[in-house]
Design a protein around this motif. Sequence first.
Motif, short mmCIF file in Angstrom:
data_model
loop_
_atom_site.label_atom_id
_atom_site.label_comp_id
_atom_site.label_asym_id
_atom_site.label_seq_id
_atom_site.Cartn_x
_atom_site.Cartn_y
_atom_site.Cartn_z
N GLN A 97 8.53 -55.87 31.53
CA GLN A 97 8.15 -57.15 30.94
C GLN A 97 9.12 -57.58 29.85
N ASP A 98 10.07 -56.73 29.54
CA ASP A 98 11.05 -56.99 28.48
C ASP A 98 12.32 -57.55 29.10
N SER A 99 12.74 -58.72 28.67
CA SER A 99 13.94 -59.35 29.23
C SER A 99 15.18 -58.49 29.03
N LYS A 100 15.26 -57.78 27.92
CA LYS A 100 16.42 -56.92 27.69
C LYS A 100 16.50 -55.82 28.73
N ASP A 101 15.34 -55.25 29.09
CA ASP A 101 15.33 -54.22 30.12
C ASP A 101 15.64 -54.80 31.49
N LEU A 102 15.16 -56.02 31.76
CA LEU A 102 15.50 -56.67 33.02
C LEU A 102 17.01 -56.91 33.11
N ASN A 103 17.63 -57.28 32.02
CA ASN A 103 19.07 -57.51 32.02
C ASN A 103 19.85 -56.21 32.18
N TYR A 104 19.26 -55.11 31.73
CA TYR A 104 19.92 -53.81 31.92
C TYR A 104 19.99 -53.43 33.40
N LEU A 105 19.09 -53.98 34.21
CA LEU A 105 19.17 -53.75 35.65
C LEU A 105 20.46 -54.30 36.24
N LEU A 106 21.09 -55.25 35.55
CA LEU A 106 22.34 -55.83 36.04
C LEU A 106 23.52 -54.88 35.86
N VAL A 107 23.37 -53.88 35.02
CA VAL A 107 24.44 -52.91 34.79
C VAL A 107 24.41 -51.90 35.92
N GLU A 108 25.41 -51.92 36.76
CA GLU A 108 25.45 -51.01 37.91
C GLU A 108 25.93 -49.64 37.49
N GLU A 109 25.16 -48.66 37.88
CA GLU A 109 25.52 -47.26 37.69
C GLU A 109 25.58 -46.61 39.06
N HIS A 110 26.58 -45.78 39.26
CA HIS A 110 26.72 -45.15 40.57
C HIS A 110 25.52 -44.27 40.88
N ALA A 111 24.88 -44.53 42.01
CA ALA A 111 23.73 -43.73 42.46
C ALA A 111 24.19 -42.79 43.56
N ASP A 112 23.94 -41.50 43.37
CA ASP A 112 24.28 -40.52 44.40
C ASP A 112 23.34 -40.61 45.59
N TYR A 113 22.12 -41.03 45.34
CA TYR A 113 21.18 -41.10 46.46
C TYR A 113 20.07 -42.09 46.17
N GLY A 114 19.41 -42.49 47.25
CA GLY A 114 18.21 -43.29 47.17
C GLY A 114 17.07 -42.54 47.80
N ALA A 115 15.90 -42.64 47.22
CA ALA A 115 14.75 -41.88 47.71
C ALA A 115 14.15 -42.55 48.94
#
Length: 650
Positions: A305-323
């Motif tokens: 619910q926090d806009s700052k946390d929603l914007n952090y989703l825009l920062v791509e971090e390399h994911a080794d896997y998806g569940a």
Amino acid sequence: MSAVARVRFPCTPQVSGLYFKVSDAGYTMTADSVDLQQDATLSFNTYFNSFYESFYLKYTRMRAGEYRLRLEGSFLVSFYRERFQCPRERLGSVEFHEAVPDKLCAIALPSCDDPQAAGRIYLELRCLSRSGRFLGGELHAVAAQPRPVSLAIVICTYKREAYLDKTVRAILDDRQLGEKDLSIYVVDNAQTVGPFDDPRVRVFPNPNYGGSGGFSRGLLEARQRGDHTHFLLMDDDIQLDSEAVFRAVCLFEHADESLILSGSMLDSLRSYSLFEAGAVYGVRPDLTVRDPLMWAPLKTNLFLQDSKDLNYLLVEEHADYGAFWFFAGSMALLDKIGLVFPFFIRVDDIEFSLRAQAAGHRIVPFPSLGVWHDSFAAKKPVWDEFYTTRNVLICNAIHRDIPRATTLTRLGKRFNARLFGYDYNAAHLILDAIEHFLEGPAGLLKRDPEELAAQVKARVERYPVDAVPAQDASDAFWRLAFYRRDYKLATMALSLATLNGHLLPESWVDEDGTGHITDDPYSTFKAFGKRNALSLHHYTRIARRRLNTGLGRKLFARWLRLSAQGLLRWKSVEAAWREQAPQLVSATFWRRYLRLDARPTARPLAAGGPSKNPSATGEETQACSPGFWARSDTTSGRSTEPPAETPRNV
């Protein structure tokens, strides 16, 4: 133009803040509308209804978008862009006067060709008339022709009919999603699921070979049909908004086949909390220390619910896997790398993802593709220790080049933590896992997975443990559990030298003493020299355990024997796993492993008829491309075989 997303209404009132934010000027929200009083503002600045522009620009052919809203009344519609650690940018606004639902209100978003300048776009609707109503809307891709997509949804289930029915019904009851080409393959490992009254759903009874066997069976059946272009794997115990499936299909319509979509997990106990958006393998959960036996979730504990946390989703971090609670990719991927490794449970999604990325596919935790899932901390069983340890060792043997001394050191620390905390069941399972790993692929194949699972669960009951809910603990427990003391070096050395009291004479043990242990490994020193230990696990349950010096010594002696074997045989065992891995994920192996060829031939699908592709009934002898598996000289071939088994509702 084609729709790529819909403006969604909350699936339950408890999670409305993940869909809309409404000012206090007055509003009424129903399942398919929001009634607003004059000057009330409805904002889409939320997790599910934001448009994550930067991801669409990077991973699809979409370069411009247009919202089409169904409004009743007069509104001022403003649209904004936010980026991580940047001020909000107002992109424009448009007024609609006396709008009626039958006439869509179009809002063209500004085009952007630079993913670095893109961000997260959302609308805000201010009611200008005495009252107004928002009735829904869609986001369309401008000047981008969609590719045809046929989606195979594979759900592996085991005695979770209530969850399964909700998930399947959520998909079937979505009218707009029903216009897409999709089929649902339910693989029933418990053989307790009845038929569904829809030809798009097929139920396949399956032996209980875990999630690995269930997902592989479903993918085999989907490939058998021959006309599916993509697949989606989902757990049976998720809470699903069907919009996630709709958006996945639309993304594949505008992306190339190298894209793999990894759905995020929201904590069902804390509905607004993000547990994981992709993960990194080989590090501790705090992402600071490399550890070959662990992994860490990305974007964990974001408050959505926090806009700052929603914007952090825009920062791509390399994911080794998806569940595998929500994991989608192209069927062409299966032709390159094969099916799921026969782990039974745990680490199968990690190993599959590592193969996929090595084959040139990118795993993308795409924002807004989220499902709710029960917290693992609340339900992690003790027998999970066996599968996690064994399967991580196998996965590392196949994909990583880790010095055996490093692995044995980490295993020793894990084993000692269980031993020092008097958790003899978990210590036993770790040793069993190492032993099974050292047996190589032959040991895996000689055991029936169902029988092994029963043996592992029975092992947990060998040394009874008294468990109490964490909420029943006294205040004194919490004070003692989190009381941190500075241990003297001499005390720690004595604890280590005596295996935290297991080598002490019985007369030296304080029969009435109790140590209070948490997840902090140093807290096991609190039990030194005491007969009893109270262990807090993930803040959810407390276990009472007692010191058994004789048993502890036997377990430690077994650890020493296995360590010596590991030092001598580790490299040869790793080579065996690496060499056999391509065969263990092939379609031919899985048909034989599941004993499908001895079963009746399936009739055609109730909907869609037989395969449209004449070659679809062919099967790869080697499902992986020979060039992918380093140090493997296998080749691929094809043979025609009948379908596997008659689904129940055909």
